[in-house]
Design an enzyme around this catalytic site. Sequence first.
Site, PDB file in Angstrom:
ATOM      1  N   GLY A 189       2.997  -2.260 -39.665  1.00  0.00           N
ATOM      2  CA  GLY A 189       3.740  -2.105 -38.416  1.00  0.00           C
ATOM      3  C   GLY A 189       4.840  -1.060 -38.462  1.00  0.00           C
ATOM      4  CG  ASN A 246       2.763   4.488 -36.706  1.00  0.00           C
ATOM      5  OD1 ASN A 246       3.211   5.580 -36.393  1.00  0.00           O
ATOM      6  ND2 ASN A 246       1.924   4.309 -37.720  1.00  0.00           N
ATOM      7  CG  MET A 252      -6.735  -2.746 -39.710  1.00  0.00           C
ATOM      8  SD  MET A 252      -6.835  -0.934 -39.743  1.00  0.00           S
ATOM      9  CE  MET A 252      -8.082  -0.715 -40.997  1.00  0.00           C
ATOM     10  CE  LYS A 253     -11.124  -8.698 -36.538  1.00  0.00           C
ATOM     11  NZ  LYS A 253     -12.430  -9.270 -36.851  1.00  0.00           N
ATOM     12  CB  ILE A 254     -14.401  -2.837 -32.756  1.00  0.00           C
ATOM     13  CG1 ILE A 254     -14.838  -2.283 -34.108  1.00  0.00           C
ATOM     14  CG2 ILE A 254     -15.035  -2.092 -31.582  1.00  0.00           C
ATOM     15  CD1 ILE A 254     -14.770  -0.799 -34.291  1.00  0.00           C
ATOM     16  CG  ASN A 257      -6.382   4.385 -32.814  1.00  0.00           C
ATOM     17  OD1 ASN A 257      -5.614   3.562 -33.326  1.00  0.00           O
ATOM     18  ND2 ASN A 257      -7.357   4.966 -33.499  1.00  0.00           N
ATOM     19  CG  HIS A 314      -8.063   8.222 -37.191  1.00  0.00           C
ATOM     20  ND1 HIS A 314      -8.620   7.031 -37.598  1.00  0.00           N
ATOM     21  CD2 HIS A 314      -8.630   9.190 -37.971  1.00  0.00           C
ATOM     22  CE1 HIS A 314      -9.486   7.265 -38.565  1.00  0.00           C
ATOM     23  NE2 HIS A 314      -9.509   8.567 -38.808  1.00  0.00           N
TER      24      HIS A 314
HETATM   25  C1  GRF Z   1      -1.432   4.320 -39.730  1.00  0.00           C
HETATM   26  O1  GRF Z   1      -1.447   5.218 -40.801  1.00  0.00           O
HETATM   27  C2  GRF Z   1      -2.467   4.691 -38.691  1.00  0.00           C
HETATM   28  O2  GRF Z   1      -2.828   6.020 -38.726  1.00  0.00           O
HETATM   29  C3  GRF Z   1      -3.650   3.854 -39.073  1.00  0.00           C
HETATM   30  O3  GRF Z   1      -3.124   2.679 -39.617  1.00  0.00           O
HETATM   31  C4  GRF Z   1      -1.839   2.929 -40.164  1.00  0.00           C
HETATM   32  C5  GRF Z   1      -0.922   1.880 -39.651  1.00  0.00           C
HETATM   33  O4  GRF Z   1       0.310   1.893 -40.314  1.00  0.00           O
HETATM   34  N1  GRF Z   1      -4.488   3.648 -37.913  1.00  0.00           N
HETATM   35  P1  GRF Z   1       1.489   0.958 -39.799  1.00  0.00           P
HETATM   36  O5  GRF Z   1       0.932  -0.449 -39.667  1.00  0.00           O
HETATM   37  O6  GRF Z   1       1.975   1.500 -38.491  1.00  0.00           O
HETATM   38  O7  GRF Z   1       2.545   1.035 -40.883  1.00  0.00           O
END
Ligand code: GRF
Length: 187
Positions: free
Chosen positions: A14, A16, A88-90, A105, A107
């Site tokens: 988390g 981000n 991490m889920k679709i 999203n 990535h």
């Molecule tokens: C990030 O690096 C993002 O690009 C990927 O999952 C990671 C999530 O990191 N999809 P966080 O949970 O925000 O620390």
Amino acid sequence: MVKKKTCVFISGQGSNLKNLIKRSRDSNFPITIKLVVTNNKNANGIMYAKKNSIPYFVLNTELRNYENHLFYVLNKYKISFICLAGYMKIISKKLISKFEKKIINIHPSLLPKYKGLNTFARILKNKEKKTGCTVHYVNEKLDGGGIIVKKCFPIVSSDNEKTLKIKTQKLEYKVLPEAIIRIFRNS
Ligand code: GRF
């Protein structure tokens, strides 16, 4: 400015989410985080929701009718924008169609290269000279929706999976807010 009521979906650290919460305190930032959704009741990122008194909802994706629960909470908090940050889920077709062009999203690669998981290992294996991160709209194709912002940095010979992850995430903390500002610039 009327801030968009946003839900952030997470599955793990988390970081981000933490960064978006911080950025959204700025009165000029276009979103306010009203809800956090996670499929992982042990996700570390839940702590940032708790610390900031943001309601969070643990989604049990094993339940047959889990989507009804999801739509209920999204509706309850009048969510109009969704940000997937390490979820991490679709995402289901139904959610995508209800929130068309309203789900983004982040990535950890320069899309369209390296969609999916284990990006850093694959990037190193292929001896890429640069990498970065991409914010894109979510559609029915995995990591395949329209790109909003993409930024890169050079890979040096001493880099490994750990350093690439650190450098990529540092860039993500700039790129995700920038993408959100760009989306709502003219609204
Ligand atoms: C990030 O690096 C993002 O690009 C990927 O999952 C990671 C999530 O990191 N999809 P966080 O949970 O925000 O620390």
